[in-house]
Design a protein around this motif. Structure first.
Motif, PDB file in Angstrom:
ATOM      1  N   ARG A 196      12.910  29.611 -61.410  1.00  0.00           N
ATOM      2  CA  ARG A 196      14.258  30.164 -61.515  1.00  0.00           C
ATOM      3  C   ARG A 196      14.392  31.152 -62.663  1.00  0.00           C
ATOM      4  O   ARG A 196      15.370  31.910 -62.734  1.00  0.00           O
ATOM      5  CB  ARG A 196      15.288  29.032 -61.655  1.00  0.00           C
ATOM      6  CG  ARG A 196      16.680  29.520 -61.296  1.00  0.00           C
ATOM      7  CD  ARG A 196      17.699  28.442 -61.180  1.00  0.00           C
ATOM      8  NE  ARG A 196      19.019  29.054 -61.032  1.00  0.00           N
ATOM      9  CZ  ARG A 196      20.162  28.442 -61.240  1.00  0.00           C
ATOM     10  NH1 ARG A 196      20.176  27.157 -61.580  1.00  0.00           N
ATOM     11  NH2 ARG A 196      21.312  29.081 -61.110  1.00  0.00           N
ATOM     12  N   GLU A 238      14.515  28.857 -50.568  1.00  0.00           N
ATOM     13  CA  GLU A 238      13.922  28.827 -51.909  1.00  0.00           C
ATOM     14  C   GLU A 238      13.511  30.214 -52.403  1.00  0.00           C
ATOM     15  O   GLU A 238      13.086  30.358 -53.549  1.00  0.00           O
ATOM     16  CB  GLU A 238      12.701  27.903 -51.917  1.00  0.00           C
ATOM     17  CG  GLU A 238      11.573  28.375 -51.017  1.00  0.00           C
ATOM     18  CD  GLU A 238      10.424  27.381 -50.956  1.00  0.00           C
ATOM     19  OE1 GLU A 238      10.330  26.521 -51.855  1.00  0.00           O
ATOM     20  OE2 GLU A 238       9.623  27.460 -50.007  1.00  0.00           O
ATOM     21  N   ASN A 259       9.989  32.675 -55.924  1.00  0.00           N
ATOM     22  CA  ASN A 259      10.318  31.354 -55.405  1.00  0.00           C
ATOM     23  C   ASN A 259      11.276  30.722 -56.403  1.00  0.00           C
ATOM     24  O   ASN A 259      10.871  30.213 -57.441  1.00  0.00           O
ATOM     25  CB  ASN A 259       9.064  30.496 -55.238  1.00  0.00           C
ATOM     26  CG  ASN A 259       9.372  29.166 -54.572  1.00  0.00           C
ATOM     27  OD1 ASN A 259      10.313  28.468 -54.933  1.00  0.00           O
ATOM     28  ND2 ASN A 259       8.579  28.823 -53.568  1.00  0.00           N
ATOM     29  N   ARG A 316      23.436  20.539 -56.405  1.00  0.00           N
ATOM     30  CA  ARG A 316      22.356  21.531 -56.484  1.00  0.00           C
ATOM     31  C   ARG A 316      22.343  22.488 -55.298  1.00  0.00           C
ATOM     32  O   ARG A 316      21.455  23.318 -55.182  1.00  0.00           O
ATOM     33  CB  ARG A 316      21.012  20.813 -56.600  1.00  0.00           C
ATOM     34  CG  ARG A 316      20.955  19.859 -57.781  1.00  0.00           C
ATOM     35  CD  ARG A 316      19.556  19.304 -58.016  1.00  0.00           C
ATOM     36  NE  ARG A 316      19.602  18.267 -59.034  1.00  0.00           N
ATOM     37  CZ  ARG A 316      19.659  18.495 -60.339  1.00  0.00           C
ATOM     38  NH1 ARG A 316      19.688  19.741 -60.786  1.00  0.00           N
ATOM     39  NH2 ARG A 316      19.690  17.497 -61.194  1.00  0.00           N
ATOM     40  N   GLN A 343      23.754  25.711 -59.142  1.00  0.00           N
ATOM     41  CA  GLN A 343      23.322  26.978 -58.551  1.00  0.00           C
ATOM     42  C   GLN A 343      24.510  27.692 -57.906  1.00  0.00           C
ATOM     43  O   GLN A 343      24.482  28.017 -56.718  1.00  0.00           O
ATOM     44  CB  GLN A 343      22.229  26.741 -57.509  1.00  0.00           C
ATOM     45  CG  GLN A 343      20.959  26.141 -58.078  1.00  0.00           C
ATOM     46  CD  GLN A 343      19.860  26.088 -57.037  1.00  0.00           C
ATOM     47  OE1 GLN A 343      19.196  27.094 -56.741  1.00  0.00           O
ATOM     48  NE2 GLN A 343      19.651  24.915 -56.467  1.00  0.00           N
ATOM     49  N   ASP A 363      15.376  22.284 -64.336  1.00  0.00           N
ATOM     50  CA  ASP A 363      14.130  21.540 -64.278  1.00  0.00           C
ATOM     51  C   ASP A 363      13.448  21.614 -65.637  1.00  0.00           C
ATOM     52  O   ASP A 363      13.396  22.684 -66.254  1.00  0.00           O
ATOM     53  CB  ASP A 363      13.223  22.131 -63.201  1.00  0.00           C
ATOM     54  CG  ASP A 363      11.960  21.308 -63.004  1.00  0.00           C
ATOM     55  OD1 ASP A 363      11.036  21.464 -63.823  1.00  0.00           O
ATOM     56  OD2 ASP A 363      11.907  20.530 -62.040  1.00  0.00           O
ATOM     57  N   ARG A 392      19.096  35.958 -51.249  1.00  0.00           N
ATOM     58  CA  ARG A 392      18.458  34.642 -51.340  1.00  0.00           C
ATOM     59  C   ARG A 392      18.374  34.027 -49.949  1.00  0.00           C
ATOM     60  O   ARG A 392      19.323  34.081 -49.165  1.00  0.00           O
ATOM     61  CB  ARG A 392      19.237  33.723 -52.280  1.00  0.00           C
ATOM     62  CG  ARG A 392      18.596  32.351 -52.382  1.00  0.00           C
ATOM     63  CD  ARG A 392      18.999  31.565 -53.589  1.00  0.00           C
ATOM     64  NE  ARG A 392      18.421  30.223 -53.497  1.00  0.00           N
ATOM     65  CZ  ARG A 392      18.481  29.302 -54.445  1.00  0.00           C
ATOM     66  NH1 ARG A 392      19.106  29.573 -55.584  1.00  0.00           N
ATOM     67  NH2 ARG A 392      17.950  28.111 -54.278  1.00  0.00           N
ATOM     68  N   GLU A 436      13.163  28.126 -56.452  1.00  0.00           N
ATOM     69  CA  GLU A 436      13.155  26.689 -56.728  1.00  0.00           C
ATOM     70  C   GLU A 436      12.096  26.325 -57.754  1.00  0.00           C
ATOM     71  O   GLU A 436      12.300  25.458 -58.593  1.00  0.00           O
ATOM     72  CB  GLU A 436      12.945  25.898 -55.439  1.00  0.00           C
ATOM     73  CG  GLU A 436      14.169  25.901 -54.526  1.00  0.00           C
ATOM     74  CD  GLU A 436      14.016  24.949 -53.355  1.00  0.00           C
ATOM     75  OE1 GLU A 436      12.988  24.231 -53.283  1.00  0.00           O
ATOM     76  OE2 GLU A 436      14.930  24.929 -52.503  1.00  0.00           O
ATOM     77  N   LYS A 437      10.948  26.985 -57.703  1.00  0.00           N
ATOM     78  CA  LYS A 437       9.866  26.699 -58.641  1.00  0.00           C
ATOM     79  C   LYS A 437       9.916  27.594 -59.873  1.00  0.00           C
ATOM     80  O   LYS A 437       9.340  27.249 -60.912  1.00  0.00           O
ATOM     81  CB  LYS A 437       8.517  26.894 -57.943  1.00  0.00           C
ATOM     82  CG  LYS A 437       8.294  25.952 -56.777  1.00  0.00           C
ATOM     83  CD  LYS A 437       6.959  26.246 -56.100  1.00  0.00           C
ATOM     84  CE  LYS A 437       6.733  25.314 -54.916  1.00  0.00           C
ATOM     85  NZ  LYS A 437       5.461  25.625 -54.201  1.00  0.00           N
ATOM     86  N   ASP A 462      22.622  20.081 -47.398  1.00  0.00           N
ATOM     87  CA  ASP A 462      21.796  20.605 -48.483  1.00  0.00           C
ATOM     88  C   ASP A 462      21.732  22.125 -48.452  1.00  0.00           C
ATOM     89  O   ASP A 462      20.983  22.749 -49.193  1.00  0.00           O
ATOM     90  CB  ASP A 462      20.382  20.015 -48.452  1.00  0.00           C
ATOM     91  CG  ASP A 462      19.666  20.284 -47.128  1.00  0.00           C
ATOM     92  OD1 ASP A 462      20.232  21.001 -46.273  1.00  0.00           O
ATOM     93  OD2 ASP A 462      18.549  19.775 -46.955  1.00  0.00           O
ATOM     94  N   SER A 463      22.572  22.734 -47.579  1.00  0.00           N
ATOM     95  CA  SER A 463      22.604  24.194 -47.501  1.00  0.00           C
ATOM     96  C   SER A 463      23.931  24.653 -46.930  1.00  0.00           C
ATOM     97  O   SER A 463      24.414  24.109 -45.934  1.00  0.00           O
ATOM     98  CB  SER A 463      21.465  24.707 -46.619  1.00  0.00           C
ATOM     99  OG  SER A 463      21.524  26.117 -46.480  1.00  0.00           O
TER     100      SER A 463
END
Length: 536
Positions: free
Chosen positions: A494, A473, A489, A406, A62, A266, A470, A491-492, A453-454
């Protein structure tokens, strides 16, 4: 951006610098290459050298660019948003000067839109040169050309070979789109000549000619695979049967499966909207011609790969590979220009040395190159702003195993990453005392080392009216063709198929307000002198 992170950044420099000698830094940038073209991101194009580099480093899934060539280069080179550096839209190019000697047509009279790097920013080369580095560049500059003060040597590079303009003939660069060595413009080269080979050869030459053991920074900025479609016939023939027999439908499906198996995407993300016919709907002639265009494009990418191999071999021979921090990435998503399904320009003009513009490979293949994402170059959907990023540094990060990172990051993060690795100091003033804008990014190392993680609370984009922000998510987008913001969203979803703006009005309002505030602070708006401040 989080100013606390910037203030703490110098404290992060010591672990790498104390542990070892200063590393060399190599940034390899390709032009208009799609997210899924290279093998280690799921592509069928033959890229064994880039894939090997990825196998010993980290691949970001990403990582984002600015969606356009010269703004991306401005952000990459300065660690700022491109508007802060003065290239919010386009950079100077041949013919962009007005005939009456007035301002260049890309100078819109506001700070964010000058068309060249301003003096409120510093390049990576300028910073590293102050820290004792040799600084070399080969390839495409595209950060200002009308006036020698805007050229690479005047912005920190010790050596330069390449083009100042945004595009050129691969086979015979000439005129305003011709070659420059250091501060000298060169005549058109004699055949046989190919830019990708020549840029890599000069990069290797600069490294080999170095007389001392000081570390170096090499910026190798290929013009490939940007149009025009021009490649060596031997390379083209490696791909013609593949694309003719498979077509874009099967190529997309195969890429998707490989990407899902690798973990790049994914497995349930699906495909973004498709704007073209199916391959079977084309006539036989259309299939022949379109497959050949894609074969030439693939050959251009393949040639980049074996020239990356030359550079890596040079580092090995000079015993410099282990302590060289290497980045490989693209300046924007694949290019659909002129936004026609089968491309622009005449078929017979492919490999014509006199062409520095079209022909191109078209919208359908560009969407294939960006599998599985939405849209392409210039847009703020994922297909426009997503890039592969490979980071490899054996001595500093250890021998990687092709790990995936990620954590989202983007171009302003490259400069802080280089500063942390090298221990170089980012100046508060430069260019005769000019105040320099604080860095807009943060180091990627915590993400690579799995310590966070960020990296960013918010991430921002704007180019040519395409806007995005952004937040975790969530991603809000206002496309150049639209009048309202969309919300995804990411993450779910893309591939940005499901607009959730109506279900989340308060969140969307928050993101729009945050984007407006960012735009006001970073010279995004107003764009033209005399414009009133634009708000949503």
């Amino acid at each position: 951006m989080n100013k606390r992170i910037f203030a703490a950044a110098p404290l992060l420099l010591t672990p790498f610098v104390w542990a070892q000698e200063k590393p060399n830094v190599v940034i390899i940038l390709v032009d208009d290459m799609g997210y899924s073209d290279i093998g280690c991101y799921g592509g069928e194009v033959l890229t064994p050298n880039i894939d090997k580099l990825a196998s010993t480093g980290t691949r970001f899934t990403q990582f984002y660019n600015t969606s356009r060539s010269c703004p991306a280069r401005a952000s990459l080179m300065t660690g700022l948003f491109q508007h802060q550096a003065g290239i919010g839209q386009m950079s100077e190019d041949p013919g962009s000067q007005k005939k009456n000697g007035d301002k260049d047509k890309n100078d819109w009279g506001t700070d964010g839109y000058k068309g060249f790097l301003n003096r409120r920013c510093v390049t990576i080369a300028e910073v590293l040169k102050e820290s004792g580095y040799h600084t070399y560049m080969a390839g495409k500059w595209h950060l200002g050309m009308h006036g020698q003060e805007k050229w690479p040597l005047q912005r920190g590079f010790e050596r330069f070979y390449g083009i100042l303009a945004g595009a050129c003939s691969y086979l015979r660069p000439d005129g305003g789109r011709g070659l420059t060595m250091d501060n000298t413009k060169l005549p058109a080269p004699e055949a046989p000549y190919y830019t990708t080979d020549a840029f890599a050869d000069h990069a290797v030459q600069f490294v080999n000619e170095q007389k001392d053991d000081n570390p170096f920074f090499l910026y190798l900025a290929f013009n490939a695979p940007h149009w025009p479609l021009q490649a060596k016939e031997a390379d083209i023939q490696k791909f013609t049967k593949l694309y003719r027999s498979k077509g874009w439908d099967k190529i997309r499906q195969a890429r998707y499966k490989r990407m899902a198996k690798m973990g790049i995407i994914d497995k349930n993300v699906g495909f973004a909207e498709w704007e073209n016919r199916s391959w079977d709907e084309l006539t036989e002639k259309e299939k022949d011609e379109s497959a050949y265009r894609m074969a030439v494009y693939a050959a251009q990418v393949h040639c980049v790969d074996y020239n990356v191999g030359k550079v890596i071999e040079c580092l090995k021979k000079n015993n410099k590979l282990d302590n060289t921090l290497i980045f490989f990435l693209s300046d924007n998503g694949a290019c659909a220009e002129p936004y026609e399904e089968l491309g622009g320009g005449k078929q017979e003009d492919i490999n014509n040395p006199s062409h520095s513009g079209m022909p191109s490979y078209g919208r359908a293949w560009a969407q294939t190159s960006n599998t599985p994402f939405r849209k392409y170059k210039c847009r703020s959907y994922e297909g426009g702003i997503s890039t592969p990023l490979i980071v490899s540094w054996q001595k500093g990060l250890g021998n990687g195993k092709g790990e995936l990172c990620r954590v989202p990051g983007y171009l302003p993060d490259i400069m802080p990453t280089v500063l942390e690795a090298t221990g170089a100091s980012y100046p508060q003033t430069y260019h005769g005392g000019n105040p320099i804008y604080p860095l807009a990014g943060t180091s990627l190392f915590p993400a690579i080392e799995k310590k966070t993680d960020s990296l960013h609370e918010y991430m921002y984009w704007e180019h040519q009216g395409n806007r995005a922000i952004r937040y975790g998510e969530w991603k809000a987008v206002r496309d150049q063709t639209g009048t309202v913001w969309e919300l995804f969203n990411i993450e779910k979803d893309r591939t940005e198929k499901h607009n959730l703006a109506a279900q989340n009005p308060e969140l969307l309002h928050k993101l729009i307000k945050e984007w407006d505030q960012w735009a006001a602070r970073h010279f995004v708006l107003p764009k033209h002198a005399g414009d009133k401040e634009q708000t949503n």
